[in-house]
Write a protein that holds these residues in place. Structure first.
Motif, PDB file in Angstrom:
ATOM      1  N   HIS A 103      -5.282   3.815   6.274  1.00  0.00           N
ATOM      2  CA  HIS A 103      -4.787   2.673   5.505  1.00  0.00           C
ATOM      3  C   HIS A 103      -5.910   1.653   5.288  1.00  0.00           C
ATOM      4  CE1 HIS A 103      -2.041  -0.488   4.154  1.00  0.00           C
ATOM      5  NE2 HIS A 103      -2.638  -1.288   5.008  1.00  0.00           N
TER       6      HIS A 103
ATOM      7  N   GLY B  38       0.803  -1.213   0.000  1.00  0.00           N
ATOM      8  CA  GLY B  38       0.000   0.000   0.000  1.00  0.00           C
ATOM      9  C   GLY B  38       0.840   1.269   0.000  1.00  0.00           C
ATOM     10  N   THR B  39       0.146   2.397  -0.071  1.00  0.00           N
ATOM     11  CA  THR B  39       0.826   3.680  -0.138  1.00  0.00           C
ATOM     12  C   THR B  39       0.670   4.494   1.136  1.00  0.00           C
ATOM     13  OG1 THR B  39      -1.141   4.662  -1.143  1.00  0.00           O
ATOM     14  CG2 THR B  39       0.562   3.806  -2.634  1.00  0.00           C
TER      15      THR B  39
ATOM     16  N   GLU C  13      -7.003   1.580   1.251  1.00  0.00           N
ATOM     17  CA  GLU C  13      -6.383   0.503   0.465  1.00  0.00           C
ATOM     18  C   GLU C  13      -7.447  -0.510   0.003  1.00  0.00           C
ATOM     19  OE1 GLU C  13      -3.281   0.543  -0.509  1.00  0.00           O
ATOM     20  OE2 GLU C  13      -2.808   2.306   0.700  1.00  0.00           O
TER      21      GLU C  13
END
Length: 83
Positions: free
Chosen positions: A46, A37-38, A50
């Motif tokens: 998150h 993920g980013t 995501e």
């Protein structure tokens, strides 16, 4: 059918302990895959942004809603049969 009376509304102790153990172990499974993920994996964002987590949360929500629908339908049916 369920192994306990609907009037009790509580599953047997063994079932409750099993569910508690599964819930307690689920965070360990969730943190078993770092580096994806980013967003920061420890943040609430998150899990809400995501796709892998959004799909999982949606599936859990649908499963809970379906279980609630089936449970309510069974309790209405059993109460109408008693009357």
């Amino acid at each position: 059918m369920l192994g306990y009376r609907i009037a009790d509304r509580r599953p047997p102790l063994k079932t409750r302990k099993t569910l508690l153990a599964l819930v307690a172990l689920s965070p360990a499974v969730a943190f078993a895959h770092p580096g994806h993920g980013t967003t920061d994996p420890g943040s609430l964002r998150h899990y809400l942004v995501e796709p892998v987590h959004v799909v999982t949360l949606a599936a859990i929500a649908v499963a809970i809603e379906l279980a609630w629908f089936v449970f309510r339908r069974m309790t209405r049916r059993s109460s109408s049969e008693r009357a």
